[in-house]
Design an enzyme around this catalytic site. Structure first.
Site, PDB file in Angstrom:
ATOM      1  N   ASP A  62       0.709  -1.097  -0.021  1.00 13.57           N
ATOM      2  CA  ASP A  62      -0.005   0.134   0.085  1.00 13.57           C
ATOM      3  C   ASP A  62       0.819   1.374  -0.059  1.00 13.57           C
ATOM      4  O   ASP A  62       0.615   2.070   0.830  1.00 13.57           O
ATOM      5  CB  ASP A  62      -0.926   0.135   1.232  1.00 13.57           C
ATOM      6  CG  ASP A  62      -2.044  -1.266   1.403  1.00 13.57           C
ATOM      7  OD1 ASP A  62      -2.232  -1.798   0.434  1.00 13.57           O
ATOM      8  OD2 ASP A  62      -1.744  -1.741   2.473  1.00 13.57           O
ATOM      9  N   GLU A 117     -11.037   1.667  -3.417  1.00 11.11           N
ATOM     10  CA  GLU A 117     -10.408   1.802  -2.233  1.00 11.11           C
ATOM     11  C   GLU A 117      -9.359   2.717  -2.409  1.00 11.11           C
ATOM     12  O   GLU A 117      -8.822   2.947  -3.650  1.00 11.11           O
ATOM     13  CB  GLU A 117     -10.354   0.483  -1.380  1.00 11.11           C
ATOM     14  CG  GLU A 117      -9.300  -0.454  -2.007  1.00 11.11           C
ATOM     15  CD  GLU A 117      -9.286  -1.615  -1.324  1.00 11.11           C
ATOM     16  OE1 GLU A 117      -9.976  -1.919  -0.410  1.00 11.11           O
ATOM     17  OE2 GLU A 117      -8.609  -2.652  -1.819  1.00 11.11           O
TER      18      GLU A 117
END
Length: 559
Positions: free
Chosen positions: A22, A188
């Protein structure tokens, strides 16, 4: 080991063959800073630095511990999820989610130093992947996604006004995009930017292992937003190329950092070129017609490419102290008075777990009392490092002479499938202990099954399985070997060519002859790649006057 810089002005992907998942990144002057999620490991939120977007080093951790008391235990898959880093008005901001606890903000003027105590600016479960943004008029905003496992729905992005200092939310939360109403399911990880009067939200969609990179665009920060998919796997082997950061160079080039989930090794980091066409970004390799017009709205990942132009001459680049060809540290001789930045604990540490002996180039690990019913995967004091190459071997040397009755010390390879190998002391006797286990998760709780086998250590120094000195030294070799590829189906989508790896632990009493092989096929942990490391645990049912310990001399890696 893995180096992305090819030394000829080009680089290869991934730029990091390690689980810096991420990723988010920024440029401040001519320096690049990148952060990643860290879940329940501590210290948390690694901070990496680069001068050229290709060569990276871990330089700090934003958090010495995971916030909240419950993380004194490993809570696999919980903790610190996808963060964002920004630089505003002379200050660095890192905003990170803990899906069960809330959205946090921490700041620093010196990114290499101590960061402020994190503030929970939105308490409560459900919101994830926040990104702060400061507009031209001084107003500030936060965009975030949601976790269905915590809030009951997914694929929705929210926007809310934020105080200018980033330490509170002051506006009404508004839904700005709903992927359930179109083809952007599981959208997301939003990152918010502004260019040419447009607000852009870069957001991954389609799932961790199978998705793509989407970009939303609007003239109003609250929308409505139109969208395009700007990066897809195409016919490459880079599955799910998405979630990351748009960064530029001082020369005006645009680049995109993202991850690829390769299963056991975790989410490795890629760097893609990026260009603009009619105020839309296109990421990766772009096919064009004879007039230079893109044939598709999206690009595909590059495997090799010219390094970013950072505005530095070839002569200046010869200064390898300032512009090194490098990767995060692996080997450790333990010659410092602090823990190397390659290491993280399995949970928030206590101060007495480790003692530093830089004058002897050793560390001392003290045994941590543990109920015998606790599986190895849940030992709090596992000292762990990320994989850093598709295949590798590392050897750890340790001395067991100060172990106490009831101690178990050795090395571990931690994933959903896990193995441990070491020595246990029972009274005045020693035994090699082999552990093989696997974790199963239900409602984010780990339920582990493991088996163990104890083989007595011989008292005859001429035997292979016997200590050769009063130091009771052992060497434990960990090997990761690629054994093939596998096809997976994730959410109805196919992932071809996923790597399969076999990992083994072996022990030696003289550093030459190894045996007692313990092996398993690798399987990633809960949202994280496999990690390897060391430990000493004590059976809490065994009472001693003195606490046991081991000293560790080194860990050394090779391809």
């Amino acid at each position: 080991m893995w180096l992305a810089d090819l030394g000829n002005g080009k680089y290869k992907n991934p730029i990091l063959y390690a689980d810096y998942s991420d990723p988010d990144a920024i440029r401040v002057g001519d320096d690049y800073f990148m952060i990643s999620s860290s879940f329940s490991n501590a210290p948390a939120l690694p901070l990496l630095h680069s001068k050229d977007l290709v060569n990276w080093k871990v330089v700090n951790y934003i958090l010495p511990k995971v916030p909240e008391f419950r993380y004194r235990n490993p809570i696999h898959g919980c903790g610190v999820w996808a963060p964002a880093i920004r630089y505003h008005d002379g200050k660095f901001f890192v905003c990170f989610p803990m899906p069960d606890e809330g959205i946090y903000m921490t700041t620093a003027t010196d990114p290499y130093g101590e960061w402020s105590e994190p503030v929970n600016i939105r308490p409560g479960a459900g919101w994830i992947d926040p990104c702060p943004f400061w507009d031209d008029d001084g107003k500030a905003y936060l965009v975030a996604g949601v976790a269905k496992s915590r809030i009951g729905y997914k694929s929705v992005l929210h926007m809310v006004e934020m105080a200018a200092d980033g330490m509170s939310l002051i506006g009404e939360e508004k839904k700005v995009f709903d992927g359930n109403l179109n083809d952007q399911m599981t959208i997301e990880g939003p990152k918010l930017y502004k260019r040419n009067g447009y607000y852009y939200i870069f957001a991954p969609a389609g799932g961790v292992k199978t998705g793509w990179q989407t970009v939303l665009r609007s003239k109003n920060i609250y929308g409505p937003y139109e969208y395009k998919v700007v990066l897809r796997q195409g016919d490459t082997k880079v599955n799910g190329p998405h979630q990351g950061a748009w960064v530029d160079t001082v020369t005006g080039q645009d680049w995109f950092i993202h991850f690829q989930d390769v299963y056991a090794a975790g989410r490795i980091t890629h760097l893609q070129p990026m260009e603009w066409y009619e105020d839309w970004p296109i990421i990766g390799e772009v096919k064009k017609d004879e007039n230079g017009k893109p044939l598709e709205e999206y690009g595909t990942p590059v495997s090799e490419y010219t390094k970013p132009d950072i505005g530095v001459s070839s002569k200046e680049l010869e200064d390898k102290e300032k512009y090194p060809i490098c990767a995060p540290d692996l080997d450790d001789d333990f010659d410092k008075d602090h823990l190397g930045l390659q290491w993280q604990w399995n949970a928030n540490p206590d101060e007495d777990w480790i003692e530093f002996m830089p004058e002897k180039s050793k560390i001392k690990l003290n045994a941590v009392p543990t109920t015998p019913y606790r599986p190895v995967c849940d030992y709090r004091n596992l000292l762990l490092a990320k994989w850093a190459s598709p295949e590798f071997t590392c050897v750890t040397k340790m001395s067991l002479k100060d172990m106490a009755n009831g101690d178990y010390a050795g090395c571990v390879a931690l994933g959903v499938n896990y193995i441990a190998l070491g020595v246990t002391k029972q009274g005045d006797s020693y035994a090699v202990r082999k552990v093989i286990g696997n974790q199963n998760f239900d409602c984010d709780v780990s339920y582990a099954n493991e088996s163990k086998e104890d083989i007595p250590v011989s008292l005859d120094p001429m035997e292979f399985n016997s200590f050769k000195s009063d130091e009771k030294e052992i060497y434990i070799r960990y090997t990761v070997k690629r054994i093939g590829e596998e096809t997976h189906v994730e959410g109805g989508l196919v992932v071809n060519g996923a790597p399969r790896e076999l990992e083994t632990l072996e022990i030696s009493f003289d550093g030459e002859k190894y045996g007692f092989t313990t092996a398993t096929e690798s399987k990633a942990g809960r949202w994280v790649g496999v990690k390897n490391g060391m430990f000493i645990s004590h059976n809490s049912l065994v009472k001693n006057q003195l606490k046991g310990s081991i000293t560790v001399d080194y860990i050394k890696y090779e391809d």
